[in-house]
Scaffold this active site. Structure first.
Site, PDB file in Angstrom:
ATOM      1  N   HIS A 136       0.854  -1.189   0.000  1.00 33.12           N
ATOM      2  CA  HIS A 136       0.000   0.000   0.000  1.00 33.12           C
ATOM      3  C   HIS A 136       0.885   1.231   0.000  1.00 33.12           C
ATOM      4  O   HIS A 136       1.979   1.226   0.575  1.00 33.12           O
ATOM      5  CB  HIS A 136      -0.906  -0.008   1.235  1.00 33.12           C
ATOM      6  N   ASP A 161      -7.947  -4.773  -0.120  1.00 37.46           N
ATOM      7  CA  ASP A 161      -8.510  -5.415  -1.314  1.00 37.46           C
ATOM      8  C   ASP A 161      -8.328  -6.932  -1.327  1.00 37.46           C
ATOM      9  O   ASP A 161      -8.959  -7.618  -2.131  1.00 37.46           O
ATOM     10  CB  ASP A 161      -7.854  -4.831  -2.577  1.00 37.46           C
TER      11      ASP A 161
END
Length: 411
Positions: free
Chosen positions: A304, A363
């Protein structure tokens, strides 16, 4: 006492104020650099640049912390519902019982969309992506509220409520149109999440009973996706809003930004990756491919821009995923979940991923949950938009209430 940083350019020293953060890193104010030093700062992707002051969301990526208005995301996901978190983001504090009841009633009251909007859907071909349909429909709300080009402070809250209320209706309509089914009107006897599931899966001839485990899981997913600082779509909404544009048009720009595969479309990419891996026995092969700089394969759902630790949202979703699959009788025989769990376990022990601080992100498990719920992959980002609309409206409202607000104009 004020602190300053010193910047030396061509032998001349410039003193830059250091702004104290209430939590997290302090900030060097560079707003006067171009005027005083005759040069600009260069920061592609705004990697080290704060574009605004905000009290809505705080992230400590190194420690894996995410807070909304001071409340830890895990506590909110476990103890609140989505509209309670929406109230928190917009107003800055959790609602009392009376405030919550009034807020939910207002959201329910505004859940209908103008009947003329139905004609817009008929202009799309049957193969149109639901995100394309929703983007156009949300932007077209500007035509139904043209007075909001000259909005006042009194309009901020009502505008936020209208948008939060109508986005799930439009999202469900986008899905129904894409599969050739009739629209289902909102049912104000249901709560926010139940109502959306009802509009998604009911038909005029088939009643849909909402499974409470599914409802609670979707409620958590909405909370976990509600806001995330100044990401691409939120910054897009703020930039559009800084010009005084109609707020519904601003939200449509956020939807467009969210649609990108590097932003909101990543959970669909995770599902495709797990399908490509196909079986746990092939995980080492794909781990090797991910490490190979010359191989186009990328391990989706890991890493991320902000988090250099385990994404706290992913931790909640991992357990939520197991709860949903257990309820649906798929816990022990869902191949995608088995691959995901083993892939995570192997990656977290691999020095390549440890050194690069590549951990599962939000996700990684959300797509598996959606798929188990019966939500098709083309709707994944649409559901993300429903949740993130709350954050967009909170950020839009905060921006317009900021006395230092200026029209955004990068150099």
């Amino acid at each position: 006492d004020s602190e300053f940083a010193e910047l030396k350019i061509r032998g001349k020293i410039f003193k830059l104020p250091i702004l104290k953060a209430s939590i997290g890193e302090d900030v060097i104010d560079i707003s006067r650099v171009s005027a005083e030093a005759d040069c600009f700062t260069y920061d592609p992707g705004f990697m080290s640049t704060a574009s605004c002051q905000s009290t809505i969301t705080y992230i400590d990526g190194d420690k894996g912390i995410l807070r909304h208005r001071g409340y830890d995301i895990k506590d909110l996901a476990e103890k609140s519902d989505f509209l309670e978190v929406a109230y928190l983001l917009i107003y800055g504090e959790l609602p009392s019982g009376e405030q919550y009841n009034n807020f939910t009633k207002q959201v329910a009251h505004h859940s209908l969309v103008n009947e003329r909007l139905h004609y817009l859907f008929q202009t799309f071909c049957s193969s149109s992506h639901p995100m394309a349909i929703m983007l156009a429909a949300v932007g077209s709300l500007s035509a139904f509220y043209p007075d909001l080009l000259n909005f006042k402070e009194a309009d901020y809250e009502l505008t936020a409520i209208r948008m939060i209320a109508k986005i799930p209706t439009i999202a469900a309509m986008s899905y129904k149109y894409s599969i050739g089914q009739p629209f289902i009107y909102p049912d104000n006897s249901l709560d926010f999440t139940e109502n959306f599931l009802h509009m998604m899966f009911a038909t005029p001839c088939t009643k849909y009973t909402v499974n409470p485990i599914i409802k609670n899981a979707l409620n958590k997913i909405f909370i976990l996706h509600a806001d995330h600082e100044q990401n691409a779509s939120t910054s897009t909404v703020r930039i559009a809003g800084s010009s005084g544009a109609n707020p519904f048009a601003c939200i449509s720009t956020g939807i467009a930004s969210l649609w990108g595969p590097a932003h909101g479309g990543a959970n669909e990419a995770v599902i495709n990756m797990l399908k490509e891996i196909g079986s746990s026995e092939y995980i080492p092969k794909y781990i090797a491919k991910a490490k190979d700089k010359n191989d186009p394969f990328r391990l989706m759902g890991f890493g991320h821009r902000v988090y250099k630790n385990y994404d706290p949202r992913a931790a909640v979703l991992k357990e939520t995923c197991k709860e949903v699959l257990k309820e649906l009788g798929q816990l022990d025989n869902n191949p995608l979940l088995q691959i995901a769990i083993e892939l995570e376990a192997i990656a977290l022990k691999d020095e390549y991923f440890i050194e690069r601080k590549l951990y599962p992100n939000v996700d990684f498990y959300s797509g598996i949950i959606y798929k188990a719920m019966g939500i098709p992959s083309q709707m994944f980002t649409v559901l993300f938009a429903i949740a993130r609309t709350v954050g967009w409206m909170a950020q839009w409202k905060e921006m317009h209430e900021d006395p230092e607000q200026k029209i955004s104009r990068p150099r």
